[in-house]
Structure formats: structure tokens, C-alpha cells
Write a protein that holds these residues in place. Structure first.
Motif, mmCIF file in Angstrom:
data_model
loop_
_atom_site.group_PDB
_atom_site.id
_atom_site.type_symbol
_atom_site.label_atom_id
_atom_site.label_comp_id
_atom_site.label_asym_id
_atom_site.label_seq_id
_atom_site.Cartn_x
_atom_site.Cartn_y
_atom_site.Cartn_z
ATOM 1 N N LYS A 903 44.390 103.996 127.920
ATOM 2 C CA LYS A 903 45.786 103.777 127.340
ATOM 3 C C LYS A 903 46.678 103.209 128.384
ATOM 4 C CE LYS A 903 47.353 108.673 128.504
ATOM 5 N NZ LYS A 903 47.861 109.868 127.856
ATOM 6 N N LYS A 904 47.790 102.545 127.817
ATOM 7 C CA LYS A 904 48.514 101.982 129.049
ATOM 8 C C LYS A 904 49.334 102.875 129.990
ATOM 9 C CE LYS A 904 52.448 98.497 128.891
ATOM 10 N NZ LYS A 904 51.877 97.205 129.308
ATOM 11 N N ASP A 905 49.923 103.903 129.306
ATOM 12 C CA ASP A 905 50.609 104.766 130.109
ATOM 13 C C ASP A 905 50.588 106.217 129.461
ATOM 14 O OD1 ASP A 905 52.835 104.653 128.589
ATOM 15 O OD2 ASP A 905 53.302 102.774 129.585
ATOM 16 N N ASP A 906 51.117 107.149 130.213
ATOM 17 C CA ASP A 906 51.449 108.408 129.477
ATOM 18 C C ASP A 906 52.069 108.665 128.335
ATOM 19 O OD1 ASP A 906 49.394 109.809 130.884
ATOM 20 O OD2 ASP A 906 50.698 110.065 132.824
ATOM 21 N N ASP A 907 53.156 107.480 128.342
ATOM 22 C CA ASP A 907 54.056 107.534 127.168
ATOM 23 C C ASP A 907 53.282 107.428 125.790
ATOM 24 O OD1 ASP A 907 56.493 107.938 128.350
ATOM 25 O OD2 ASP A 907 56.518 105.685 129.209
ATOM 26 N N GLU A 908 52.098 106.913 125.879
ATOM 27 C CA GLU A 908 51.096 106.385 124.676
ATOM 28 C C GLU A 908 50.634 107.930 124.023
ATOM 29 O OE1 GLU A 908 48.636 103.282 124.460
ATOM 30 O OE2 GLU A 908 50.238 101.872 124.530
ATOM 31 N N GLY A 909 50.819 109.074 124.761
ATOM 32 C CA GLY A 909 50.424 110.360 124.057
ATOM 33 C C GLY A 909 48.837 110.764 124.363
ATOM 34 N N THR A 910 48.310 111.279 123.555
ATOM 35 C CA THR A 910 46.981 111.678 123.917
ATOM 36 C C THR A 910 45.846 110.473 123.380
ATOM 37 O OG1 THR A 910 46.850 112.680 121.789
ATOM 38 C CG2 THR A 910 47.533 114.095 123.581
ATOM 39 N N GLY A 911 46.401 109.366 122.752
ATOM 40 C CA GLY A 911 45.262 108.598 122.281
ATOM 41 C C GLY A 911 45.083 107.528 123.400
ATOM 42 N N PHE A 912 43.684 107.155 123.187
ATOM 43 C CA PHE A 912 43.248 105.903 124.104
ATOM 44 C C PHE A 912 42.677 104.950 123.394
ATOM 45 C CE2 PHE A 912 43.554 109.503 126.878
ATOM 46 C CZ PHE A 912 43.627 109.226 127.968
ATOM 47 N N TYR A 913 42.702 103.667 123.830
ATOM 48 C CA TYR A 913 42.037 102.669 122.992
ATOM 49 C C TYR A 913 40.732 102.478 123.512
ATOM 50 C CZ TYR A 913 46.636 100.851 121.864
ATOM 51 O OH TYR A 913 47.833 100.562 121.247
ATOM 52 N N TYR A 914 39.779 102.519 122.282
ATOM 53 C CA TYR A 914 38.433 102.567 122.595
ATOM 54 C C TYR A 914 37.940 101.050 123.162
ATOM 55 C CZ TYR A 914 33.115 102.654 122.162
ATOM 56 O OH TYR A 914 31.726 102.678 122.318
ATOM 57 N N MET A 915 37.483 100.891 124.089
ATOM 58 C CA MET A 915 37.093 99.469 124.798
ATOM 59 C C MET A 915 35.537 99.118 124.393
ATOM 60 S SD MET A 915 39.762 98.353 125.494
ATOM 61 C CE MET A 915 41.746 98.637 126.198
ATOM 62 N N GLY A 916 34.921 100.139 124.095
ATOM 63 C CA GLY A 916 33.364 99.895 123.875
ATOM 64 C C GLY A 916 32.465 100.589 125.166
ATOM 65 N N GLU A 917 31.260 100.185 125.048
ATOM 66 C CA GLU A 917 30.272 100.692 125.983
ATOM 67 C C GLU A 917 30.274 100.071 127.108
ATOM 68 O OE1 GLU A 917 26.404 101.974 124.991
ATOM 69 O OE2 GLU A 917 26.955 101.946 122.802
ATOM 70 N N VAL A 918 29.995 100.435 128.208
ATOM 71 C CA VAL A 918 29.990 99.752 129.519
ATOM 72 C C VAL A 918 28.891 100.002 130.226
ATOM 73 C CG1 VAL A 918 32.654 99.569 129.641
ATOM 74 C CG2 VAL A 918 31.586 101.452 130.601
ATOM 75 N N LYS A 919 28.449 99.137 131.120
ATOM 76 C CA LYS A 919 27.265 99.345 132.104
ATOM 77 C C LYS A 919 27.719 99.258 133.552
ATOM 78 C CE LYS A 919 23.559 98.382 128.850
ATOM 79 N NZ LYS A 919 24.484 98.590 127.636
ATOM 80 N N PRO A 920 27.421 100.228 134.392
ATOM 81 C CA PRO A 920 27.877 100.101 135.947
ATOM 82 C C PRO A 920 26.923 98.955 136.499
ATOM 83 C CG PRO A 920 26.936 102.498 135.145
ATOM 84 C CD PRO A 920 26.798 101.547 134.128
ATOM 85 N N ASP A 921 27.696 98.166 137.226
ATOM 86 C CA ASP A 921 27.103 97.128 138.170
ATOM 87 C C ASP A 921 26.711 97.669 139.286
ATOM 88 O OD1 ASP A 921 26.496 95.155 139.675
ATOM 89 O OD2 ASP A 921 28.302 93.893 139.502
ATOM 90 N N LYS A 922 25.299 97.940 139.497
ATOM 91 C CA LYS A 922 24.725 98.882 140.689
ATOM 92 C C LYS A 922 25.122 98.064 141.940
ATOM 93 C CE LYS A 922 20.934 101.002 138.166
ATOM 94 N NZ LYS A 922 19.564 100.738 137.809
ATOM 95 N N ASP A 923 25.191 96.971 141.986
ATOM 96 C CA ASP A 923 25.675 96.213 143.231
ATOM 97 C C ASP A 923 26.998 96.333 143.612
ATOM 98 O OD1 ASP A 923 23.024 95.248 143.068
ATOM 99 O OD2 ASP A 923 23.740 93.401 142.181
#
Length: 960
Positions: A903-923
Motif C-alpha cells: 500500500k502507498k502509505d498508512d492513510d490507505e487504511g488496512t487494505g494492500f494492493y495484491y501485486m502477485g506472486e514473487v520469487k526471491p533472487d538468491k544472488d
């Protein structure tokens, strides 16, 4: 750089070799088209590229003022960042008008050259980025229709800087550029002398009939046919009459031809005698001539009843309310005298004068017409017409139907004074300083107008400001006049005529021209005041929306200062009355709800002022919700249910539930007389309203809907229904549904709030309600109605979510939502904090812009490196050896799905935009130290798919 080249190779492989190739597709070759039904157009991609590029080159044969207007605010923002570009164009076919070259000269960060190559007809756009170039080439010139409406094919390609294709295009551009002529004032002057204009306008673009066309006979009038909108409206009006109703209300946006529509209906109705009532005398003669045009007939059939004329014997009588409402005038008429009565601007009909007339006469049919039926004085216009809305078309629909003049809205930044933007408390002397007057002139000159000369309206907030500003602008060489409530009717009409005939550049006023004035040639509307209401905003914007041969579009310039009501601007433009802050934010950044060739543009600083206003506003204040509730109740003529709010595009029911727990409690707050429900029934409604109503998972809704209908359903039948609805069906999801409806998922506090016992029981492969709910549904019809209403509304709201997936990309979710939708056993949101690996999932929650007072121990450096790469920090006091860190680093090997929510900042309340699945780059994994010297681990997370550009830019750009 290696990552970019690999992504590019993968994208090209997918684009040119194998469409099933499932590697990166960020840079895949793309066909750009205009498709209104899919909210796609070429312009949006060009703007995305512009907003993120380091420089740009355009090679376009044809440019129009409208096409250039779509880019102006973006080019100004680029200028502030020091980003420059070049445009290569021509005089091929004399398509480009001299004025568009004058507009190009205003772009201080864009160099323009003219080529005289015979047959120059290129359409190419090149954008230089940090690591690559984007190229758009195809059929779209820089015209509003080519970028937004026409059937166009353009290909977007991405190239590394050493790529042969991009270098070939750049060489072609540079070769022509080197031989081309610099655009200068002298060149434009010479071009203008030899310019022969070509009329590309099409007759069908003009909606209203030409005023010079006179009809004398009924036969000629009958040959005039209604347009598409009017045909649909006439059918609906007739349907109201066919149903036995004697009243009908037409709600039609300013400029959509309400008078012509009413004349066509009168022609069909063929009354023995008709009365048309208006609130201002200057409208009478125009209405009369329009009616004579449509209905035909001899002059003596048409008469005026006003202070200066008493032609009461006319078959078609056009009267001012001031005259017809006098009792001695009414007494001259038989109450049955008129079999058809029309009231224009009927939202004023709550006044005693209107009610006196309506109560006196008894016509066969009474029609009211208005653009804004909503009232602030609590009078119910809808009730006056027995809730018969015969026809309704609002701004967005009218634009889509090409009934109005297209507009380009520019939300521009007002002046700073002593480091502060102008706001509600700014004193008059600051509003008319030399600096502010120059600032206003800079903006109205830069954004311009369509046509040969400006015909503008300026709206101020105070009478004294209008007077002083007019004086200041006149001293700068403009021809302006201020009109206020003190100005006589005669002088207003005189000044309007001066504006239309070219003797004035601007009329500066406060609110007296919000409605009831018709100046079709207005090509620029300037708003120099805060937005007090969405209704007034649309009324003022609408002053320029009538079509006229002298203009192709109208420019709306809205000076946005530090006003607390700035959030009303996207509400008014979008027509979204949900009171949902997330919707308003999206309508500020994503403006595809405006159809046709109209555009909505906010300068970057002005946009931040709107976001600030949204964050600081209390959209769920009881008064705001009560006003919206009463407006809907008035419209439908009964106490509304939640589903009525959805179908009438009113408050988002989730907003009501979040504020009041359930709709029953809201109705009590509204002081409605409602039937009793038990405390347990109230608890059940609260659970459904807070947990099921938002529709983020359709599974519970389908089950509850079936149980209300049939009392019991088998597990097999339930699964079949889920499959029919294309819902995700797996054991983990089904078990999660069990936990939600049995309440076992929830915390003890929530269980107590929701009634403690399971709502749905699962026995012997069958689902059923518990005995208390069964009894309530059988014995309390009001509770059943409220119960069904929540389910029906939730099913409607679920349509925006992808039922085939646990989470829908770019929708908003709370930590609690993630526990539920990722099928966790319990609600662990209170201890999740930034992330938590559990049940083979790991949701990560990031507040992108941290509060300035945040403690050093939690001041993480999370940031997007690019739309496909996110730099993420673990919580502090974690090392590379920490168990949770190891789980995340090796998530792919351990079959753990990592999900990113931002979410952009705390003013946006309890909701967060779902950005999808992510995978860690081990390097990229690295152990570091926080400001308080405690260890922390950070790593790059590779997005499953790149974040869409508008959301990416919205989140990354702060409000500083």
C-alpha cells in the motif's frame, strides 16, 4: 543489464517463436488498438512511455490541437524533470492547421522541425529509457481520434540500445531531421499566409439541428428525425404513459438536447394545448423556435407568457414561472386547459411558485426535465413525478454516444504564496496578486482552446475576486467583464452576446452561470475556486459541452490548491458515489471511465493535492452517508436495501458495513422504523456484512445462497455449483470455507461478535444452517430479507474478483483477508506484522512510504527497483541463518508461495494492493544493519509479472 537482455530475449522468443513460452513477457511485441469496450487505446501506452522515459522522438505527419492537448500536462511534468523531446512533422496535404504549430511553440522542452519531403506520412514514437528503447509505429498520427477512437493498428517493440531495428529507426529520423526546417514564429506566419484549409468535419458529428434551418410547414417538420438517443428516450417516455402514468422525469446531461427531445415527444403526443415552463425569460424564445422547428405549424400557434408578453391563446404556450405562478394569472386558465405540461430545470420545482402551478393544473401528462435531480434542500423531485424516471443519461454516457462536445480537463496546480498553496483561508488580496494573475495567464495560454479565438468562462469563489480579477486581466490586455448576483438580467444577456460576437474574451463570475445559460461557443472553462459539490462542478463544466461549429473540443482548466474538498473532483468526473476511498484514488490515476476523445489530466503536484485530500477526508461521516442514503431513498421512493445502493451506483455497501457493522444498525441510525430482530440475528448479519459481503471469495456466497433457497445442499452438489461458476475447487479452499462459516477461523473476540456458534453445519456430506438460523429464516421475514440482501449484494460485488484464483491481481486485501484466502487455519493477522511463512505460503505486507516518525528499528528500505523487481527487507534482528529467512530464500525449493501486498502509505487504511506472486533472487540476498545496528536481511523479489504502470507510478511517487 544481463537481466534485461535475458528478459528481452525471453519476450522476443514468446512474441516471435512460441506463444506458449512461459518465461518473462514484459518486453513482448504488442499490438496497440483502440477498443472502448475493453478500455484500451493507443494514447494510454504513449502516456505510460512518456511518463517514464528519459527522452523521446516523434515522427508524425498529422497533428491536431485535440491530439496535442492529450499530452500537454504530461509534457509539462516532463519539463519540470528536465526531460526533453523532439517532434518531426510536415505540411503534407495542408492537414496541419497553423494554430497547431502555434500550440507546438508553447512546449518549451520540445524541439519541433518541419520536413518538406513529398508524401511524408510517417507515424512513429520512440522513447529512450535507462536500459532500453521503446518504439511505437503503425497507423496512428498525433490526433485525438487516432489515439483514442479510430480503428488503428500500431506495434510496440522494445530494443536494447545496440539493436539494429531501433538504430535503423533513429538513423531514419536523424536523416530527415537534419534536412528539416526549425519551427519558428516567422515560419508559422509564412505558412498561415499560404494555408488553404481542408474541411475534414463530417456532418453527422453535429448532433443538434442547425439553428439557421427554418421550418414553416408540418410536413417539413415531420421530415426531421430524432437521433439515436432521442429514439430510445421517446420509447421509454411512451412506455411510462402506456403503463398508465401521467408524470415522467427526464434526467439528461447539459447539452444533450432535452428541448429537442421534449419537442419530439410533444409532436408524438399531439396535445390540443401545451404549456412549457422555464425559470428565465431569455430561454423562452430559443425553446419556442426549437419547438416550431420540430412540430411545425403557423406562427400564431406559438406564444410567450412573460412579464412583457401575454399570448395566452397560443396552442403552444411558453411561460416563465414568475408569470404563470401568480394566482391572478392561474385564475385565467381552466385547470384542464393544458393536456401536456413541460417543466424545464425541474430540480427547482420544490419552490412554492412551481408547486402552486403543479397543484393547480391537471394535464394528461406532466414531464419534468433536469440535468441534476439531486437536491441539497431535502425536497424530493422524484416523488413529485411518482418515481417515474422516463429516461436518464449522464455525462459519461452522453460522451460515449458523441452527444456532447469532447473536453480536455486539466487539473493544474494553483499558485504557492509564502510557501503555501492557495486554500480556503487565503485572503482576497493574495488571490489577485501580480504573481497569481501571471500564473493564471500562463496556464490558460499553455492549455489553450479550440477554435480561432477564446470564448471563456471563469468561475471564482467570491464576488470581490471576480471584480478584482477582471480588472487585473484587463490591465494585462484581455477583454473581460465580471458578472455577479448584483448584475441585472439585461446586462447579463448583453455581456453574453458580447462574448459570442467576439467583443469579449472572458466572462468572470461566481455561481450565476452554473445553469440556465446557453453559450454553445464557449471553448474554455476556468475554475478558480474549490469544489464545493459534485453537482456544481458538473454544472460548471457543462457550460462548455454544447457542440458548436467553431470548436472541436472545450478546454477545462481547474486550479487545484490546498482545498479539503479536492476529493470531489474525481468523484464528479467519474460519477462514482461509492464513498470508497480506493475507488476515488483509482479514478484519479486511471481515467478510462471517460469515453470518446475526451481526456482527464492532472499535473503531478495537483494530483498529489487530491491524494492528500482523499487521505484527510472523512467520507464515512454520518452526515455524508445520510445525505447519500436520503438521495437514494428519494430516487426509488422507499427504504433502500444494500442491493439498491449497487444498482443505483450509490454508496458502496462495504463502506456502510465497515462503519455500522450491518445495514440493520445503519437503518436505526437513519431513524427508520424497522421490524425487530434478535441479538443473535444481529450478530449473524454482522458476520455476513463484515466477512462475506465484500465478495472477495465467491464460495461462501454460493453456499449461503443455496441454503437460503433449499435449506440443505450436498457436498457434491455444492462442488458442482462451484465448478459451474468457474470457482477454484480444491480441498484446502473447501476446508477454508468450512472454517469461515463454522466461525472456527476467527479470533475469540470475532466469534463473540458473530454469535459464537457455527452459522453453517457440515454433517454426513451435507451443509445446512444451524437450528437458530433456520428458525429465524422461517419466522422472521424481515431478518430473512436482510440476510438475502447481503448475499445478493455480495454476489454482485464478487464479479470484480477472479473466482478461479485465491487472490486477484491489483485488488486490495487486508492481512486478515490473506489468512482467509490463503486457506490458513486461523486468523493470525494480529501477529503477522510484515510477513509470515505458514501453510506453504508467505504473504508479505509493505507500507511503501513510511511515516516520518517511524522508529529506526522498523524503518526498512523496501522499494521497487523496477516494475518487475522489488527490494525487500526482513524484520530487524534477523540474520541469514534465521529459520524464517531461510524458508523465504529457499521458498521455491520448499514449495512455498510468496505473495506481495503493497500500500502507498498508512492513510490507505488496512487494505494492500495484491501485486502477485514473487520469487526471491538468491544472488541478491544480503545481510545488513538497520540504523539501530540490529541485523537485517534484504533481497530482490522478482515479480511473477511486472506491476501495471499506473499503479506502479501511484505507489512509488510520494506526496512530498
Amino acid at each position: 543489464m544481463e537481466d534485461f537482455i535475458q528478459d528481452l530475449q525471453d519476450s522476443l522468443h514468446k512474441g516471435f517463436i512460441d506463444q506458449q513460452y512461459n518465461k518473462s513477457s514484459r518486453y513482448i511485441p504488442e499490438l496497440l488498438i483502440n477498443n472502448a469496450s475493453q478500455n484500451k487505446n493507443v494514447l494510454s501506452t504513449i502516456l505510460e512511455e512518456l511518463d517514464s522515459c528519459n527522452s523521446f522522438l516523434f515522427s508524425v505527419a498529422f497533428i491536431t490541437e485535440g491530439g496535442l492537448a492529450t499530452l500537454k500536462s504530461h509534457l509539462l511534468d516532463l519539463d519540470r524533470k528536465g526531460i526533453k523531446g523532439r517532434i518531426l512533422t510536415s505540411t503534407f496535404l495542408h492537414f496541419n492547421q497553423p494554430k497547431v504549430f502555434k500550440e507546438l511553440m508553447k512546449l518549451t522542452n520540445v524541439e519541433v522541425k518541419m520536413t518538406d519531403i513529398p508524401g511524408f506520412h510517417s507515424k512513429g514514437y520512440i522513447f529512450e529509457h535507462r536500459e532500453f528503447y521503446s518504439l511505437i509505429v503503425g497507423s496512428s498520427n498525433l490526433t485525438a481520434h487516432a489515439l483514442q477512437v479510430n480503428h488503428e493498428w500500431n506495434v510496440k517493440l522494445t530494443s536494447y540500445e545496440n539493436g539494429e531495428v531501433i538504430n535503423h529507426f533513429k538513423r531514419q529520423f536523424e536523416d530527415v531531421w537534419d534536412e528539416a526546417h526549425q519551427l519558428t514564429d516567422q515560419w508559422i506566419e509564412n505558412y498561415e499566409k499560404n494555408y488553404t484549409p481542408i474541411d475534414f468535419k463530417k456532418a453527422e458529428k453535429v448532433i443538434e439541428l442547425p439553428t439557421e434551418y427554418k421550418v414553416n410547414s408540418l410536413k417539413e417538420a415531420l421530415e426531421i428525425k430524432p437521433n439515436k438517443m432521442q429514439i430510445a428516450a421517446l420509447e421509454q417516455i411512451q412506455a411510462v404513459r402506456d403503463a398508465g402514468n401521467d408524470k415522467g422525469l427526464v434526467i439528461s446531461a447539459t447539452g444533450t438536447g432535452k428541448t429537442y427531445l421534449s419537442a419530439f415527444d410533444v409532436r408524438r403526443f399531439a396535445p390540443k394545448k401545451m404549456l412549457f415552463i422555464v425559470h428565465r425569460e431569455q430561454i423562452l424564445h430559443k425553446a419556442l423556435s426549437d419547438f416550431q422547428l420540430i412540430t411545425g405549424g403557423i406562427d400564431k400557434d406559438f406564444g410567450i407568457l412573460s412579464g412583457s408578453s401575454k399570448q395566452t391563446e397560443a396552442k403552444y404556450l411558453f411561460a416563465t414561472i414568475q408569470t404563470i405562478s401568480k394566482q391572478q394569472m392561474l385564475d385565467q386558465f381552466d385547470p384542464e386547459e393544458f393536456d401536456y405540461i413541460l417543466i424545464d430545470e425541474v430540480h427547482k420545482a420544490g419552490a412554492a411558485s412551481y408547486l402552486r402551478v403543479i397543484d393547480y393544473f391537471n394535464p394528461e401528462f406532466l414531464m419534468g426535465m433536469t440535468a441534476t435531480p439531486e437536491r441539497t434542500d431535502d425536497f424530493n423531485i422524484f416523488e413529485l413525478f411518482d418515481y417515474n424516471i422516463a429516461y436518464e443519461i449522464r455525462l459519461q454516457e452522453a460522451l460515449e454516444e458523441d452527444m456532447l462536445c469532447p473536453f480536455h480537463y486539466f487539473g493544474v496546480t494553483d499558485l504557492e504564496y509564502n510557501g503555501e498553496l492557495i486554500d480556503d483561508a487565503t485572503i482576497l488580496s493574495y488571490l489577485v496578486t501580480e504573481e497569481r494573475v501571471n500564473h493564471i495567464l500562463d496556464k490558460i495560454n499553455y492549455y489553450g482552446f479550440s477554435g480561432e479565438r477564446v470564448r471563456g468562462l471563469m468561475f471564482c469563489s467570491r464576488k470581490e475576486e471576480a471584480i478584482k480579477l477582471s480588472e487585473a486581466l484587463n490591465n494585462k490586455g484581455l477583454r473581460t467583464v465580471s458578472l455577479t448576483g448584483d448584475t441585472s438580467q439585461e446586462d447579463r444577456i448583453h455581456q453574453v452576446n458580447r462574448l459570442e460576437n467576439g467583443s469579449l474574451d472572458y466572462i468572470i463570475t461566481v455561481d450565476i452561470f452554473n445553469e440556465g445559460i446557453d453559450i454553445p461557443s464557449i471553448n474554455q472553462v476556468v475554475m478558480l475556486r474549490q469544489t464545493q459539490s459534485s453537482i456544481i462542478f458538473i454544472q460548471q463544466l457543462g457550460r462548455g459541452l454544447r457542440k458548436h461549429d467553431s470548436k472541436e473540443f472545450v478546454t477545462i482548466i481547474d486550479f487545484i490548491g490546498n482545498y479539503k474538498n479536492n476529493y470531489l473532483i474525481p468523484i464528479a468526473l467519474s460519477g462514482d458515489k461509492s464513498q470508497n476511498k480506493d475507488n476515488i484514488r483509482r479514478n484519479t490515476t486511471e481515467t478510462s471511465y471517460i469515453k470518446g476523445v475526451s481526456t482527464i489530466n492532472f499535473e503531478e503536484i495537483a494530483k498529489k493535492q487530491i491524494f492528500k485530500s482523499i487521505n484527510n477526508s472523512n467520507l464515512t461521516a454520518v452526515k455524508i452517508l445520510k445525505d447519500a442514503y436520503m438521495e437514494l431513498k428519494n430516487r426509488i421512493g422507499k427504504v433502500p436495501y444494500l442491493y439498491d445502493f449497487v444498482t443505483n451506483h450509490s454508496i458502496d455497501p462495504v463502506v456502510i458495513a465497515d462503519k455500522f457493522k450491518n445495514y440493520y444498525l445503519f437503518l436505526l441510525k437513519m431513524k427508520e422504523e424497522v421490524s425487530n430482530i434478535t441479538p443473535y440475528e444481529n450478530s449473524v448479519l454482522t458476520m455476513l456484512s463484515l466477512e462475506i459481503l465484500p465478495g472477495k471469495r465467491k464460495h461462501e456466497l454460493i453456499l449461503l445462497d443455496q441454503l437460503v433457497r433449499h435449506c440443505k445442499i450436498s457436498n457434491r452438489d455444492y462442488i458442482h455449483l462451484l465448478e459451474e461458476s468457474k470457482c477454484l475447487v480444491d480441498q484446502a479452499t473447501l476446508q477454508s470455507v468450512h472454517r469461515i462459516l463454522s466461525l472456527s477461523f476467527f479470533s475469540q473476540n470475532d466469534k463473540k461478535k458473530y454469535g459464537t456458534v457455527p452459522i453453517v453445519e457440515f454433517k454426513s456430506e451435507n451443509y445446512s444452517f444451524n437450528s437458530k438460523i433456520k428458525e429465524s429464516l422461517e419466522n422472521n421475514s424481515y431478518f430473512k430479507r436482510l440476510f438475502e440482501d447481503v448475499i445478493k449484494t455480495g454476489i454482485e460485488k464478487s464479479k470484480k474478483y477472479d473466482s478461479g484464483k485465491s487472490l486477484t491481481l491489483y485488488e486490495k486485501y487486508s492481512r486478515k483477508d490473506s489468512c482467509k484466502l490463503l486457506n490458513w487455519d486461523k486468523d493470525e493477522s494480529s501477529t503477522m506484522y510484515g510477513y509470515k511463512p505458514k501453510h506453504q505460503t508467505c504473504p508479505i505486507f509493505v507500507t511503501y512510504h513510511k511515516n516520518n516518525e517511524v522508529e529506526a528499528s522498523v524503518d526498512y528500505g523496501d522499494e521497487f527497483i523496477s516494475p518487475e523487481l522489488f527490494k525487500w527487507y526482513t524484520r530487524s534482528n534477523r540474520t541469514l541463518q534465521s529459520d524464517e529467512v531461510q524458508k523465504i530464500i529457499h521458498a521455491e525449493n520448499n514449495s512455498i508461495d510468496v505473495h506481495l501486498f503493497v500500500k502507498k502509505d498508512d492513510d490507505e487504511g488496512t487494505g494492500f494492493y495484491y501485486m502477485g506472486e514473487v520469487k526471491p533472487d538468491k544472488d541478491s540476498v544480503h545481510q545488513d544493519k538497520m540504523a539501530d545496528n540490529k541485523p537485517v536481511v534484504h533481497m530482490n523479489m522478482v515479480m511473477e509479472q511486472p506491476v501495471e504502470s499506473k499503479l506502479y507510478n501511484y505507489i512509488v511517487n510520494g506526496l512530498e
